[in-house]
Design a protein around this motif. Structure first.
Motif, PDB file in Angstrom:
ATOM      1  N   PHE A  45       3.998  15.977 -15.192  1.00  0.00           N
ATOM      2  CA  PHE A  45       4.806  15.549 -16.323  1.00  0.00           C
ATOM      3  C   PHE A  45       4.186  14.252 -16.847  1.00  0.00           C
ATOM      4  CE2 PHE A  45       7.366  17.974 -13.383  1.00  0.00           C
ATOM      5  CZ  PHE A  45       8.088  18.849 -14.181  1.00  0.00           C
ATOM      6  N   GLN A  46       3.366  14.372 -17.887  1.00  0.00           N
ATOM      7  CA  GLN A  46       2.662  13.216 -18.431  1.00  0.00           C
ATOM      8  C   GLN A  46       3.664  12.227 -19.024  1.00  0.00           C
ATOM      9  OE1 GLN A  46      -0.697  12.913 -18.076  1.00  0.00           O
ATOM     10  NE2 GLN A  46      -0.692  14.877 -17.001  1.00  0.00           N
ATOM     11  N   ASP A  47       3.398  10.927 -18.827  1.00  0.00           N
ATOM     12  CA  ASP A  47       4.347   9.927 -19.303  1.00  0.00           C
ATOM     13  C   ASP A  47       3.664   8.569 -19.395  1.00  0.00           C
ATOM     14  OD1 ASP A  47       6.727   8.924 -20.222  1.00  0.00           O
ATOM     15  OD2 ASP A  47       7.844   9.231 -18.362  1.00  0.00           O
ATOM     16  N   THR A  48       4.322   7.661 -20.093  1.00  0.00           N
ATOM     17  CA  THR A  48       3.906   6.267 -20.159  1.00  0.00           C
ATOM     18  C   THR A  48       5.125   5.406 -19.841  1.00  0.00           C
ATOM     19  OG1 THR A  48       2.230   6.727 -21.844  1.00  0.00           O
ATOM     20  CG2 THR A  48       2.937   4.442 -21.597  1.00  0.00           C
ATOM     21  N   ASN A  49       5.000   4.557 -18.867  1.00  0.00           N
ATOM     22  CA  ASN A  49       6.087   3.669 -18.442  1.00  0.00           C
ATOM     23  C   ASN A  49       7.388   4.434 -18.198  1.00  0.00           C
ATOM     24  OD1 ASN A  49       4.366   1.430 -18.710  1.00  0.00           O
ATOM     25  ND2 ASN A  49       4.920   1.175 -20.869  1.00  0.00           N
ATOM     26  N   PRO A  50       7.397   5.339 -17.219  1.00  0.00           N
ATOM     27  CA  PRO A  50       8.614   6.109 -16.937  1.00  0.00           C
ATOM     28  C   PRO A  50       9.765   5.184 -16.561  1.00  0.00           C
ATOM     29  CG  PRO A  50       7.107   6.201 -15.079  1.00  0.00           C
ATOM     30  CD  PRO A  50       6.351   5.550 -16.204  1.00  0.00           C
ATOM     31  N   LEU A  51      10.971   5.622 -16.895  1.00  0.00           N
ATOM     32  CA  LEU A  51      12.163   4.856 -16.547  1.00  0.00           C
ATOM     33  C   LEU A  51      12.706   5.240 -15.176  1.00  0.00           C
ATOM     34  CD1 LEU A  51      13.910   4.883 -20.033  1.00  0.00           C
ATOM     35  CD2 LEU A  51      12.563   3.051 -18.993  1.00  0.00           C
ATOM     36  N   GLY A  52      12.295   6.400 -14.675  1.00  0.00           N
ATOM     37  CA  GLY A  52      12.711   6.779 -13.329  1.00  0.00           C
ATOM     38  C   GLY A  52      12.502   8.254 -13.070  1.00  0.00           C
ATOM     39  N   PHE A  53      12.500   8.614 -11.787  1.00  0.00           N
ATOM     40  CA  PHE A  53      12.460  10.011 -11.380  1.00  0.00           C
ATOM     41  C   PHE A  53      13.019  10.097  -9.967  1.00  0.00           C
ATOM     42  CE2 PHE A  53       8.460   8.290  -9.824  1.00  0.00           C
ATOM     43  CZ  PHE A  53       8.278   8.898  -8.594  1.00  0.00           C
ATOM     44  N   GLY A  54      13.425  11.299  -9.578  1.00  0.00           N
ATOM     45  CA  GLY A  54      13.970  11.435  -8.232  1.00  0.00           C
ATOM     46  C   GLY A  54      14.140  12.879  -7.824  1.00  0.00           C
ATOM     47  N   LEU A  55      14.172  13.101  -6.529  1.00  0.00           N
ATOM     48  CA  LEU A  55      14.553  14.391  -5.961  1.00  0.00           C
ATOM     49  C   LEU A  55      16.031  14.303  -5.613  1.00  0.00           C
ATOM     50  CD1 LEU A  55      11.502  15.199  -3.638  1.00  0.00           C
ATOM     51  CD2 LEU A  55      12.050  16.226  -5.858  1.00  0.00           C
ATOM     52  N   LEU A  56      16.827  15.195  -6.203  1.00  0.00           N
ATOM     53  CA  LEU A  56      18.274  15.119  -6.072  1.00  0.00           C
ATOM     54  C   LEU A  56      18.828  16.353  -5.377  1.00  0.00           C
ATOM     55  CD1 LEU A  56      19.258  13.901  -9.667  1.00  0.00           C
ATOM     56  CD2 LEU A  56      18.352  12.550  -7.759  1.00  0.00           C
ATOM     57  N   GLN A  57      19.944  16.155  -4.696  1.00  0.00           N
ATOM     58  CA  GLN A  57      20.744  17.256  -4.172  1.00  0.00           C
ATOM     59  C   GLN A  57      22.031  17.269  -4.996  1.00  0.00           C
ATOM     60  OE1 GLN A  57      20.206  19.828  -2.502  1.00  0.00           O
ATOM     61  NE2 GLN A  57      21.159  19.923  -0.487  1.00  0.00           N
ATOM     62  N   ARG A  58      22.060  18.108  -6.039  1.00  0.00           N
ATOM     63  CA  ARG A  58      23.223  18.129  -6.932  1.00  0.00           C
ATOM     64  C   ARG A  58      24.346  19.018  -6.417  1.00  0.00           C
ATOM     65  NH1 ARG A  58      21.161  18.167 -13.271  1.00  0.00           N
ATOM     66  NH2 ARG A  58      20.710  15.916 -13.379  1.00  0.00           N
ATOM     67  N   ASP A  59      23.995  20.088  -5.741  1.00  0.00           N
ATOM     68  CA  ASP A  59      25.019  21.030  -5.292  1.00  0.00           C
ATOM     69  C   ASP A  59      25.712  20.466  -4.052  1.00  0.00           C
ATOM     70  OD1 ASP A  59      26.573  23.162  -4.489  1.00  0.00           O
ATOM     71  OD2 ASP A  59      25.053  24.655  -4.943  1.00  0.00           O
ATOM     72  N   ARG A  60      26.964  20.032  -4.216  1.00  0.00           N
ATOM     73  CA  ARG A  60      27.731  19.435  -3.118  1.00  0.00           C
ATOM     74  C   ARG A  60      28.825  20.354  -2.589  1.00  0.00           C
ATOM     75  NH1 ARG A  60      24.510  15.625  -1.170  1.00  0.00           N
ATOM     76  NH2 ARG A  60      23.731  14.230  -2.810  1.00  0.00           N
ATOM     77  N   ASN A  61      28.799  21.616  -2.976  1.00  0.00           N
ATOM     78  CA  ASN A  61      29.822  22.564  -2.547  1.00  0.00           C
ATOM     79  C   ASN A  61      29.440  23.155  -1.197  1.00  0.00           C
ATOM     80  OD1 ASN A  61      31.729  24.547  -2.210  1.00  0.00           O
ATOM     81  ND2 ASN A  61      31.385  25.530  -4.190  1.00  0.00           N
ATOM     82  N   ILE A  62      30.213  22.835  -0.178  1.00  0.00           N
ATOM     83  CA  ILE A  62      29.889  23.328   1.173  1.00  0.00           C
ATOM     84  C   ILE A  62      29.899  24.849   1.246  1.00  0.00           C
ATOM     85  CG2 ILE A  62      32.255  23.244   2.025  1.00  0.00           C
ATOM     86  CD1 ILE A  62      31.099  22.273   4.707  1.00  0.00           C
ATOM     87  N   GLU A  63      30.661  25.493   0.355  1.00  0.00           N
ATOM     88  CA  GLU A  63      30.696  26.947   0.346  1.00  0.00           C
ATOM     89  C   GLU A  63      29.340  27.552   0.000  1.00  0.00           C
ATOM     90  OE1 GLU A  63      33.186  28.872   1.221  1.00  0.00           O
ATOM     91  OE2 GLU A  63      34.558  27.208   1.605  1.00  0.00           O
TER      92      GLU A  63
END
Length: 532
Positions: free
Chosen positions: A324-342
């Motif tokens: 993902f080409q960019d200049t001065n990125p504001l941020g990035f991250g690996l996220l765990q969005r699914d919080r449903n234990i089911e």
């Protein structure tokens, strides 16, 4: 194929280790709660550590000390689990510092000695190893280690004011240049590391080590613990300053000074390492009974131009690097969005795994966020790596300085309040329910669900529109509709004529007129890989 685990301990070993070892540590004169042998006092400063790293980069690389490999190689998971640090030896167990500190014993998966030093004012002293710090069976092979064996790493425990501090740590530095935190939900998951070298290039990947640590403990709760580290590897040396603060999660300010010993094809800054086996959109039938298995389910990007992107993770057929080409990125991250234990239904708490966000603290210039996805057949290996790659060529003698903040939390720390997030990605056969699907055998349906932001106030009288694009094949018109009995909206479309073995790049976002109402969904679809 390369397996990117935190050394081979990544899943079963380290998870068991963190749950089974007692807390421990050593005190110097400033924290005189116990009497332990210490090395001689030496001057210490971050500037001095930076100079040492620079000098190392100009010298031939030397492997870290591996004490008695014939003994350490026999300290496997079961043997290591019986070597327990004595709780009454914990640094700051009785104060005055806030967070007791434990040190790890060497073992098969952590065979290299790491020098660990305590800082007092502008001096430091090495904490000397002794087998007397550990409880272990009388016949343990570990009793044969030499007196200079040293430790493998350390961890910070919760405040000593908590009754459970002996059984709950929140930050670990262990293995190569890896470290991780339990975040907001008290569960270890993905890891960070100091640097990544040649993760996805034809040459073998390099794993530099933190060879020395210098710890300045927090005096009271909420204060930072300062951890300084000397990094060394065949291609690079570096000096790191970590300011580690326990909040509702954990926040780390990182100052990395790097010096290349030789040319590097792919230098990964602020690397994050995680595991993705399968999710709701690519579950493999008859492989495992659980609905989903992953530490992280997507990479989020906040570009230098302000665009928000969500890219669901894949378990591909072959190693794939996305840039993902960019200049001065504001941020990035690996996220765990699914919080449903089911959606997990097992006992290892995937629903509580932390998300990890990288926030640059200065302009990083031109480069790219790169995502490396590696095939895996189970959950014991880290197969996802994300990092920033600077555009400039890294030659011998190149020096770099990167400062950034790591947020170990449940959610992304800087959400776009007016933009809806991607809630789920679903894939099925094309066409409409009740139709003859044999008429469109090559059509694949994509359903992307969105939640939050300005969507909450919309109605079917003034719905958002969806704009989608593909790198190959043809798309049907995007249909956007509310999901009954929820506050979510979904966009659905069919992809036709995207044959072949190479991936198809898809993008989609919601908008009304020129105003975006969602982040951009970016997905890499493999036509020859069944969805489930």
């Amino acid at each position: 194929m390369r397996m990117h685990n935190v050394t081979p301990d990544r899943r079963e070993f380290i998870c068991g280790l963190l749950g089974s070892l007692a807390s421990a540590g050593i005190a110097d004169q400033a924290f005189a709660q116990n009497s332990h042998p210490m090395g001689p006092s030496q001057p210490f400063s971050f500037e001095g550590l930076i100079e040492r790293a620079k000098q190392r980069s100009a010298e031939p690389y030397k492997q870290p000390y591996r004490p008695a490999p014939e003994i350490v190689s026999k300290i496997d998971y079961a043997t290591h689990g019986k070597i327990v640090f004595k709780a009454d030896q914990a640094l700051n167990a009785n104060g005055p510092g806030a967070y007791p500190i434990e040190f790890f014993h060497l073992g098969m998966y952590f065979p290299k000695k790491v020098s660990i030093n305590l800082i007092e004012s502008e001096t430091s002293q090495e904490i000397l190893f002794s087998a007397d710090y550990f409880d272990m069976p009388k016949d343990s092979v570990a009793r044969g280690l030499p007196s200079d064996a040293g430790f493998a790493g350390f961890r910070l425990h919760e405040s000593r004011r908590r009754k459970d501090w002996k059984h709950q740590d929140w930050m670990v530095f262990l293995g190569a240049s890896y470290f991780r935190s339990i975040g907001s939900l008290n569960q270890y998951g993905l890891s960070a590391r100091g640097i990544a070298v040649d993760v996805s290039v034809p040459t073998p990947e390099e794993f530099p080590d933190f060879v020395e640590f210098y710890i300045d403990p927090a005096r009271k709760e909420g204060d930072p613990t300062f951890v300084y580290a000397l990094l060394d590897g065949p291609s690079i040396s570096g000096a790191y300053k970590f300011a580690v603060i326990r909040t509702d999660g954990a926040v780390m300010d990182v100052d990395a000074r790097l010096f290349a010993r030789r040319p590097i094809q792919q230098l990964g800054i602020a690397p994050l390492t995680s595991m993705f086996w399968y999710g709701e959109y690519n579950r493999m039938r008859l492989i495992d009974w659980r609905p989903e298995v992953h530490d992280s389910d997507g990479i989020a990007l906040w570009t230098g131009k302000g665009e928000r992107i969500w890219r669901p993770l894949n378990n591909p057929r072959r190693v794939v690097t996305s840039s993902f080409q960019d200049t001065n990125p504001l941020g990035f991250g690996l996220l765990q969005r699914d919080r449903n234990i089911e959606n997990y239904l097992d006992g290892v708490n995937y629903d509580r795994r932390p998300s990890l966000w990288v926030q640059p603290l200065h302009d990083w210039g031109k480069g790219s966020v790169q995502l490396v996805e590696i095939p895996t057949q189970d959950e014991i290996h880290d197969n996802i790596v994300a990092f920033w790659v600077p555009e400039q060529a890294i030659e011998a003698g190149t020096s770099l300085n990167f400062r950034y903040r790591l947020h170990w939390r449940a959610e992304e720390p800087f959400p776009a309040e007016q933009l809806a997030d991607v809630f789920a990605t679903r894939i099925g056969r094309g066409g409409e329910p009740g139709q003859d699907h044999t008429a469109t055998p090559d059509a694949v349906k994509f359903v992307v669900e969105f939640e939050g932001g300005a969507l909450a106030g919309l109605t079917t009288e003034a719905p958002p529109q969806g704009t989608a694009s593909t790198s190959r094949g043809m798309l049907t018109d995007v249909i956007v509709e509310p999901i009954p009995r929820t506050e979510r909206w979904r966009a659905r479309f069919d992809l036709k004529g995207a044959d072949g073995v190479d991936p198809v790049e898809l993008r989609l976002f919601l908008h009304i007129g020129e105003q975006a109402f969602s982040e951009t969904w970016a997905f890499q679809f493999w036509p020859d890989q069944p969805a489930g």
